[in-house]
Design a protein around this motif. Sequence first.
Motif, PDB file in Angstrom:
ATOM      1  N   ASN A 156       0.745  -1.120   0.125  1.00 23.80           N
ATOM      2  CA  ASN A 156      -0.031   0.080   0.050  1.00 23.80           C
ATOM      3  C   ASN A 156       0.936   1.239   0.031  1.00 23.80           C
ATOM      4  N   LYS A 157       1.869   1.269   0.693  1.00 18.55           N
ATOM      5  CA  LYS A 157       2.733   2.479   0.780  1.00 18.55           C
ATOM      6  C   LYS A 157       3.590   2.519  -0.607  1.00 18.55           C
ATOM      7  N   ALA A 158       3.998   1.484  -1.107  1.00 20.50           N
ATOM      8  CA  ALA A 158       4.578   1.889  -2.641  1.00 20.50           C
ATOM      9  C   ALA A 158       3.535   2.223  -3.475  1.00 20.50           C
ATOM     10  N   MET A 159       2.111   1.689  -3.441  1.00 19.48           N
ATOM     11  CA  MET A 159       1.097   2.189  -4.317  1.00 19.48           C
ATOM     12  C   MET A 159       0.959   3.812  -3.985  1.00 19.48           C
ATOM     13  N   GLU A 160       1.006   4.207  -2.786  1.00 13.39           N
ATOM     14  CA  GLU A 160       0.687   5.531  -2.437  1.00 13.39           C
ATOM     15  C   GLU A 160       1.820   6.511  -3.095  1.00 13.39           C
ATOM     16  N   LEU A 161       3.123   5.982  -2.998  1.00  9.81           N
ATOM     17  CA  LEU A 161       4.220   6.555  -3.551  1.00  9.81           C
ATOM     18  C   LEU A 161       4.232   6.789  -5.034  1.00  9.81           C
ATOM     19  N   GLU A 162       3.759   5.540  -5.643  1.00  6.28           N
ATOM     20  CA  GLU A 162       3.559   5.691  -6.995  1.00  6.28           C
ATOM     21  C   GLU A 162       2.350   6.728  -7.394  1.00  6.28           C
ATOM     22  N   LEU A 163       1.260   6.857  -6.801  1.00  2.00           N
ATOM     23  CA  LEU A 163      -0.008   7.649  -7.025  1.00  2.00           C
ATOM     24  C   LEU A 163       0.687   9.150  -6.724  1.00  2.00           C
ATOM     25  N   GLU A 164       1.285   9.546  -6.040  1.00  2.00           N
ATOM     26  CA  GLU A 164       1.916  10.757  -5.774  1.00  2.00           C
ATOM     27  C   GLU A 164       2.876  11.066  -6.861  1.00  2.00           C
ATOM     28  N   LYS A 165       3.443  10.133  -7.147  1.00  2.00           N
ATOM     29  CA  LYS A 165       4.452  10.358  -8.475  1.00  2.00           C
ATOM     30  C   LYS A 165       3.820  10.654  -9.568  1.00  2.00           C
ATOM     31  N   GLN A 166       2.710   9.929  -9.982  1.00  4.80           N
ATOM     32  CA  GLN A 166       1.852  10.167 -10.936  1.00  4.80           C
ATOM     33  C   GLN A 166       1.020  11.433 -10.794  1.00  4.80           C
ATOM     34  N   LYS A 167       0.638  11.797  -9.698  1.00  5.48           N
ATOM     35  CA  LYS A 167       0.092  13.171  -9.379  1.00  5.48           C
ATOM     36  C   LYS A 167       1.031  14.184  -9.851  1.00  5.48           C
ATOM     37  N   GLU A 168       2.244  14.149  -9.224  1.00  5.80           N
ATOM     38  CA  GLU A 168       3.138  15.230  -9.774  1.00  5.80           C
ATOM     39  C   GLU A 168       3.525  15.228 -11.085  1.00  5.80           C
ATOM     40  N   LEU A 169       3.413  14.223 -11.830  1.00  5.52           N
ATOM     41  CA  LEU A 169       3.852  14.052 -13.275  1.00  5.52           C
ATOM     42  C   LEU A 169       2.349  14.961 -14.134  1.00  5.52           C
ATOM     43  N   THR A 170       1.310  14.547 -13.443  1.00  6.08           N
ATOM     44  CA  THR A 170       0.140  15.000 -14.009  1.00  6.08           C
ATOM     45  C   THR A 170       0.079  16.676 -13.840  1.00  6.08           C
ATOM     46  N   GLU A 171       0.685  17.135 -12.810  1.00  2.69           N
ATOM     47  CA  GLU A 171       0.374  18.588 -12.440  1.00  2.69           C
ATOM     48  C   GLU A 171       1.429  19.111 -13.432  1.00  2.69           C
ATOM     49  N   GLU A 172       2.728  18.511 -13.260  1.00  3.22           N
ATOM     50  CA  GLU A 172       3.685  19.033 -14.298  1.00  3.22           C
ATOM     51  C   GLU A 172       3.260  19.287 -15.753  1.00  3.22           C
ATOM     52  N   ALA A 173       2.531  18.170 -16.101  1.00  2.00           N
ATOM     53  CA  ALA A 173       2.218  18.214 -17.701  1.00  2.00           C
ATOM     54  C   ALA A 173       1.008  19.238 -17.651  1.00  2.00           C
ATOM     55  N   ASN A 174       0.232  19.309 -16.860  1.00  2.00           N
ATOM     56  CA  ASN A 174      -0.845  20.388 -16.799  1.00  2.00           C
ATOM     57  C   ASN A 174      -0.401  21.830 -17.040  1.00  2.00           C
ATOM     58  N   ASP A 175       0.618  22.036 -15.993  1.00  2.00           N
ATOM     59  CA  ASP A 175       1.290  23.235 -16.037  1.00  2.00           C
ATOM     60  C   ASP A 175       2.097  23.750 -17.414  1.00  2.00           C
ATOM     61  N   LYS A 176       2.726  22.651 -17.951  1.00  2.00           N
ATOM     62  CA  LYS A 176       3.380  22.715 -19.302  1.00  2.00           C
ATOM     63  C   LYS A 176       2.022  23.298 -20.392  1.00  2.00           C
ATOM     64  N   TYR A 177       1.169  22.480 -20.230  1.00  2.00           N
ATOM     65  CA  TYR A 177       0.079  22.786 -21.231  1.00  2.00           C
ATOM     66  C   TYR A 177      -0.497  24.071 -21.005  1.00  2.00           C
TER      67      TYR A 177
END
Length: 220
Positions: free
Chosen positions: A68-89
């Motif tokens: 679960n902790k690994a999944m949470e870390l992966e979700l946080e990482k994906q959220k950061e990537l999504t926010e970064e992509a939205n910012d670039k857009y």
Amino acid sequence: MEEKKKGNAKGSAGKKSKPAGNDAQESVEEVAVESTEETEVEANEVSEDAEKKPVKGKKGGRRSGGNNKAMELELEKQKELTEEANDKYKRLLAEFENARNRNEKESRRMYDVGAKEVLEKLLPVVDNFERALQAIPEEDKERAFEQGVDKIYKQLIVTLEEVGVKPMNAEGSEFNPDFHNAVLHIEDEELEENVVAEELQKGYMYKEEVLRHSMVKVAN
């Protein structure tokens, strides 16, 4: 005598057989006791295994907690990537909008530059119409030809106003070098100082820009 001996032999045989029955019963009881003890041992082993199983479950819980902790870390990482992509857009969209606005503004400016060049060449035509109408005698202004010239002049003025050309009408206003070109200075007690006494040639504005400065006389 023989019969009595036989009877005694039978009796003794009967008496001797009884201990054998007792031994069998004792052996059965011993087997029952042993089976009971074995059952109790097995039951104890089962209970011990049952007690050990929760420990295994705890290990599994730890593993699931780690997952679960690994999944949470992966979700946080994906959220950061999504926010970064939205910012670039958003930045790219803002840059695109700015570039489009600059292009539109530049296109309008170039259009206005070209339009001013054409309109400046039309102003002498307007001046000639006005001179022609001023030269017509009063008695001839009602003739068809003179009426036709006046209508053409008015149509030309309306067309110029529709594209953004308007006369300044400087007479009586305060002199402003941004709009007026002073060619004469006169003394006039009826007018205040630095006031346009007469407009010798009309000036025109094209939208917010000067198309032609007014030639004026200024009172001192």
